[in-house]
Design an enzyme around this catalytic site. Structure first.
Site, short mmCIF file in Angstrom:
data_model
loop_
_atom_site.label_atom_id
_atom_site.label_comp_id
_atom_site.label_asym_id
_atom_site.label_seq_id
_atom_site.Cartn_x
_atom_site.Cartn_y
_atom_site.Cartn_z
N ARG A 1 0.92 -1.24 0.14
CA ARG A 1 -0.05 0.20 0.05
C ARG A 1 0.94 1.24 0.11
NH1 ARG A 1 -5.31 -1.68 0.28
NH2 ARG A 1 -6.03 -2.93 1.24
N GLY B 1 -7.41 3.75 -4.83
CA GLY B 1 -5.82 4.32 -4.42
C GLY B 1 -5.19 4.33 -5.66
N ILE C 1 -12.00 -6.54 -4.03
CA ILE C 1 -12.57 -8.12 -3.64
C ILE C 1 -14.33 -6.45 -3.31
CG2 ILE C 1 -11.22 -9.42 -2.51
CD1 ILE C 1 -12.22 -7.98 0.33
N ASP C 2 -13.89 -5.41 -2.45
CA ASP C 2 -14.85 -4.29 -2.53
C ASP C 2 -15.84 -4.26 -3.44
OD1 ASP C 2 -13.36 -3.83 -0.39
OD2 ASP C 2 -12.60 -2.57 -1.00
N ARG D 1 -29.11 -19.29 18.70
CA ARG D 1 -28.33 -17.57 18.97
C ARG D 1 -28.16 -16.89 18.12
NH1 ARG D 1 -22.47 -19.92 20.46
NH2 ARG D 1 -23.17 -20.95 22.84
N HIS E 1 -15.20 -2.87 2.42
CA HIS E 1 -13.92 -0.86 3.72
C HIS E 1 -15.19 0.31 3.29
CE1 HIS E 1 -11.06 2.89 2.49
NE2 HIS E 1 -11.08 2.22 3.72
N GLU F 1 -18.13 -3.90 7.55
CA GLU F 1 -16.92 -3.44 7.78
C GLU F 1 -17.76 -2.49 8.66
OE1 GLU F 1 -13.46 -3.79 6.86
OE2 GLU F 1 -13.47 -2.63 5.40
N ARG G 1 -23.37 -13.71 19.44
CA ARG G 1 -21.94 -13.67 18.92
C ARG G 1 -21.05 -13.59 17.85
NH1 ARG G 1 -22.17 -16.33 23.32
NH2 ARG G 1 -21.09 -18.36 24.01
N ARG H 1 -9.41 -12.28 1.03
CA ARG H 1 -8.88 -12.09 -0.14
C ARG H 1 -8.76 -12.86 0.00
NH1 ARG H 1 -6.82 -6.45 2.00
NH2 ARG H 1 -4.89 -7.59 1.69
O1 F6P Z 1 -9.95 -3.17 -0.02
C1 F6P Z 1 -9.89 -4.38 0.19
C2 F6P Z 1 -9.54 -4.44 1.92
O2 F6P Z 1 -9.47 -5.91 2.38
C3 F6P Z 1 -11.11 -3.36 2.56
O3 F6P Z 1 -12.01 -4.71 2.74
C4 F6P Z 1 -10.57 -3.59 3.57
O4 F6P Z 1 -10.97 -3.09 4.38
C5 F6P Z 1 -9.19 -3.71 3.43
O5 F6P Z 1 -8.93 -3.59 2.64
C6 F6P Z 1 -7.75 -4.04 4.94
O6 F6P Z 1 -6.59 -3.13 4.26
P1 F6P Z 1 -5.79 -3.50 5.25
O7 F6P Z 1 -5.08 -5.84 4.31
O8 F6P Z 1 -4.64 -3.00 4.38
O9 F6P Z 1 -5.10 -4.20 6.39
#
Ligand code: F6P
Length: 358
Positions: free
Chosen positions: A74, A113, A135-136, A171, A180, A231, A275, A284
């Site tokens: 990154r 990015g 994956i997003d 449960r 993301h 998330e 839970r 991923r």
């Molecule tokens: O963009 C892909 C992703 O897996 C997102 O879904 C997640 O928020 C982020 O990357 C996690 O990033 P890292 O691998 O830097 O923790």
């Protein structure tokens, strides 16, 4: 000799190798004197001129292998123009590498990015062709990114496994799905796995509606419930706060993520056992599924054809089932979000799935 650079940037995903293979096959098939240089660990390799000369064999046998044979890292876009303590001008260094190696063009496989940096380099005069990886599934200009389908499969399987335990123990289970700032992955995996509640960032939730949905299930004799929570899911109240403020508030309350906060609220209100499961980076990982291999091969082949046609400054993309290319300057920096009014949401709601907004 036509020399082409290639790099994989940002978080990895399942079909990076499959996509590179698609590109390489077209290049080796259609350009007799082509040479491919693979930069190591994304833009990092371009900045430091760390690369290797690829051979056709390097792209052989990688269709089914996850991760990336080039490595990734990154390199935040917002820091690209910032000169840090090491005094390195990253943009100048990337341009220098490109020039020094006499590249005809650079192929970038990356997420949001990385597309922005690709566009920056394109605006700086480099010949860039990009491919939508994540994956997003949140890259503007393409209906589908590679990596997405495989992640949907894994998230779906995670929820499937939880289903049996939730049912045996009566449960409430929350499965927190990556994605993301967007809810594509949660929406698709949630529907595919029969989740009762799906919470995505694009539809702010209210606890009262979630609790109502859980009560309705209890009343109908279903003693377990499954929530697929993105998330990035956010409550209607928290929408009034900035992302930083939200995180600070959650940290102060000791909740590692939104799912823990929702779980706490449910336990408090219903007394039911809750839970939380976070499949995290498993989403991923591993081999690309068949559909991802198919679409990444098509996208890769399209990028290869774009090199042949010298169609630079563009990203290979899906328009429905059709492969097209879109200008990088239009795709870069724009987020593709789930439309809360989309038919998919309406259909899910018609099936009784709660999105926390009614
Ligand atoms: O963009 C892909 C992703 O897996 C997102 O879904 C997640 O928020 C982020 O990357 C996690 O990033 P890292 O691998 O830097 O923790």
């Amino acid at each position: 000799m036509r020399r082409i650079g290639m790099l994989t940037s940002g978080g990895d995903c399942q079909a990076l190798n499959a996509t590179m293979r698609g590109v390489a096959k077209v290049l080796y098939n259609q350009i007799p004197d082509v040479e491919i240089l693979g930069f190591k660990e994304g833009y990092k390799g371009l900045i430091s001129s760390d690369y290797r000369k690829m051979k056709p064999e390097d792209f052989s046998g990688i269709l089914t292998i996850g991760g990336t044979i080039l490595g990734s890292s990154r390199q935040p876009f917002k820091k690209m123009r910032v000169i840090e303590e090491d005094g390195l001008d990253k943009v100048a260094a990337m341009k220098e590498t490109y020039k020094k190696l006499d590249l005809e063009c650079l192929i970038v496989l990356g997420g949001n990015g990385s597309q922005k940096t690709a566009n920056l380099l394109s605006e700086e005069g480099l010949h860039i062709i990009s491919l939508p990886k994540t994956i997003d599934n949140d890259i503007w200009g393409t209906d589908m990114t590679f990596g997405f389908q495989s992640a949907v499969d894994i998230a779906t399987q995670a929820i499937d496994c939880i289903h049996t335990t939730a049912s045996s123990h009566g449960r409430v289970f929350i499965v927190e799905i990556m994605g993301h700032k967007v809810g594509w992955l949660t929406l698709h995996a949630g529907i595919a796995s029969g989740a009762d509640v799906i919470l995505i960032p694009e539809i702010p939730y209210r606890m009262e509606f979630i609790l109502d949905a859980l009560k309705r299930r209890q009343k109908s004799g279903k003693h377990f419930s499954i929530l697929a929570v993105a998330e990035g899911a956010v409550s209607a109240e928290d929408m009034l706060l900035s992302r930083k403020e939200r995180k600070k508030r959650r940290d102060m309350m000791g909740f590692p993520s939104v799912s823990y906060e929702i779980g706490h609220e449910i336990e408090k209100a219903t007394g039911q056992e809750v839970r939380i499961t976070v499949p995290g980076h498993t989403q991923r990982g591993g081999a690309p599924d068949a559909y991802d291999r198919f679409i990444s091969s098509r996208l890769g082949a399209k990028a290869g054809q774009m090199v042949v046609a010298k169609e630079y400054g563009r990203m290979a993309a899906f328009d429905g089932f059709k492969i097209i290319s879109v200008p990088l300057k239009e795709a870069a920096g724009r987020l593709k979000c789930v439309d809360p009014e989309d038919d998919t949401i309406k259909e899910a709601k018609a099936m009784g799935i709660c999105f926390g907004d009614e």
